[in-house]
Design an enzyme around this catalytic site. Structure first.
Site: not given
Length: 579
Positions: A25, A51, A421, A476, A479
């Site tokens: 970027v 980024v 993630l 999730l 978790i």
């Protein structure tokens, strides 16, 4: 000697070192580099939307083929801090990527200039080398050292920070006289190989552990040769998955507390000798060390000297590049075979193969809502042996390791140790950019998918087609499963009634609209019988439009995937098959 801006010398060095693609970027502090890229040509640039996404694209690009090094570019300040997760993921899995950041002029580094941060200090813990170049004349040597460090010993990432005035300064530089440095890779000795094979031969029930160092070193063929000469079964780590084909009779399974086969754990627990090559003894692979090491002897081969003995002390440690070590092991094994000294392993290998054929998990559920195991069942039918799979962390990834099949090195690409993630999607784009001719299939849960979903626009803009299987339980899931130990189900539910999309039946985000809004194609599946047809349609859409295609499968909200606190204490929540 030619006189040029130092940043033009940097671009020439990148090309001399084999770089032809960069992900990034642009920004004010790094614009001199972009000006040099435009002026000199030869490096294709993929414009990311974030980024961090660019850094994961760079890692995917590296991991797709031997000798690749992905490059990530960003401006000063937040661009560099955005890269840290990407640097950490690459560092944790021994992957070389080069991150280049812009920076305030040298004279302003201590004046709290706009978007100026000490990125060198921030990046050092998760890189092999992080440096801010303060003198333009040092730029060529710093880049030369960067490539040497990335390729030497245990591979890993490097960050180079480029103050604006250093980029703009003119230096004397002749690219014709530039020579890449020869990387250093330690080599096993013949004496070490002889001792290792003698120890292996003395064991009754040995296994080879194939780690990611074998993939990095392009040593999979040698591993297979060693296994076939000695008759010793092979257990693959996650990073080593693909070093031996899943359907090879000596592939004894994957093992661990989570990403395991029932037969993989059983085969390891039956062993008495473990020969690890290019592996880390990662805790989710070993489980409790008391269980893992009990009544077993160990050899550990690793390219990094301080890796030997880091988790536990082996009976023999060998510091070596995996390819060199395996070549020596094969040489000695052949000599022992020719002399009739190798022990017959056929009974042991057959017992491991019998477990592989009989200790299974069910994956053909036909109920609605869909059980996620059925998705992998259909993927195995839809995608052939040449398919590359990409994933990071979560129940979707763990189940993929339990049910999918991989047959070639670099065809399972997983952010193993860091597991950030959002990694899956941009990493898949980097893999496609590196090798557009091989089918790429990414696997995500809904939360992983949402983290960096904007990068789908990169795939649409630059025609980077692949199939993304999105397993949506609006949770999730990993978790939530871990919270069972605390008797809670707290702050992990992603479901809500979407006022704009009642058709998603309370599962919250309308991923189909999001994907289409980013210029890609998407399909949604509620019926298990439609998973296979949707995957076939996805192939057609991918090939027709040359963009990413998302296949969202709506699953049951709660699924507990087999796992446990130790390799002998894995809980099976669903049906198992004992043949």
């Amino acid at each position: 000697m030619a006189r040029m801006r130092s940043i033009e010398a940097a671009v020439e060095i990148l090309k001399k070192e084999g770089i032809s693609v960069a992900f990034g970027v642009p920004g004010a502090a790094i614009n001199p580099l972009y000006a040099a890229l435009k002026k000199l040509g030869g490096i294709d640039h993929i414009l990311a939307r974030h980024v961090e996404g660019a850094s994961h694209m760079a890692e995917g690009y590296t991991r797709a083929a031997a000798d690749n090094i992905g490059v990530c570019i960003g401006t000063s300040g937040p661009a560099g801090t955005d890269m840290i997760t990407g640097l950490y993921a690459a560092w944790a899995d021994s992957i070389p990527i080069l991150c280049l950041t812009g920076q305030a002029p040298v004279a302003k580094l201590h004046k709290e200039d706009f978007q100026s941060v000490d990125i060198e200090s921030i990046a050092k813990p998760v890189t092999k080398m992080a440096v801010t170049i303060l003198e333009a004349g040092q730029l060529p040597g710093t880049f030369q050292k960067a490539f040497f460090e990335m390729r030497s010993g245990r591979p890993g990432p490097v960050l180079i920070d480029l103050p604006f005035d250093v980029q703009m300064a003119e230096i004397e530089f002749d690219i014709e006289l530039y020579q890449p440095m020869v990387p250093h890779r330690p080599q096993a000795t013949r004496a070490q190989a002889i001792r290792a094979l003698e120890m292996l031969n003395a064991a009754e029930k040995p296994v080879l552990i194939a780690g990611g160092g074998i993939i990095n070193a392009e040593a999979s063929a040698l591993l297979l040769e060693l296994a076939e000469i000695t008759g010793v079964p092979v257990i693959q780590t996650l990073r080593g998955w693909g070093a031996i084909a899943d359907d090879h009779p000596l592939m004894a399974g994957r093992m661990g507390c989570q990403a395991n086969h029932r037969y993989g754990n059983a085969n390891f627990l039956a062993s008495d000798f473990v020969f690890g090559i290019g592996n880390r003894w990662a805790n989710r692979n070993t489980g409790a060390l008391e269980t893992y090491t009990k009544d077993r002897k160990f050899i550990h081969v690793d390219i990094e000297p301080t890796q030997i003995g880091r988790v536990f002390s082996p009976d023999l440690g060998i510091v070596s590049d995996a390819k060199v070590a395996l070549a020596r092991f094969v040489e000695v094994a052949k000599e022992m075979q020719a002399a009739g000294k190798l022990k017959d392993r056929s009974d042991w290998a057959q017992s491991c193969l019998a477990r592989k054929r009989s200790m299974l998990r069910r994956d053909d559920f036909d109920c609605t809502p869909i059980k996620p195991q059925r998705i992998y069942h259909e993927m195995n039918k839809a995608f052939g042996k040449d398919t590359r799979y990409i994933s990071t962390i979560g129940l979707a990834q763990i189940a993929a390791n339990q049910f999918l099949h991989v047959y070639k090195p670099r065809h399972w690409i997983n952010a193993c140790q860091a597991g950030p993630l959002g990694w899956t999607l941009p990493a898949a784009l980097g893999v496609v950019k590196a090798d557009p001719d091989t089918q790429v299939v990414a696997i995500s849960g809904d939360y992983d998918f949402q983290f960096l979903v904007e990068e789908l626009a990169v795939g649409a803009q630059f025609n980077l087609p692949y199939i993304h299987v999105l397993i949506n339980n609006a949770y999730l899931g990993l978790i939530r499963q871990a919270q069972r130990a605390f008797d809670i189900d707290y702050c992990v539910q992603l479901a809500f009634e979407n006022i704009n999309a009642p058709e998603v039946n309370g599962y919250g985000v309308d991923h189909v609209k999001v994907v289409e809004g980013l210029g890609c194609k998407a399909l949604r599946v509620f019926d298990p019988e439609m998973i296979g047809p949707a995957l076939e349609e996805a192939k057609q859409l991918r090939d027709r439009y040359r963009v990413p295609v998302v296949v969202e499968v709506i699953t049951e909200r709660v699924t507990n995937i087999a796992m446990g606190p130790d390799i002998d204490k894995v809980t099976e929540f669903e049906d198992i098959i004992d043949l």
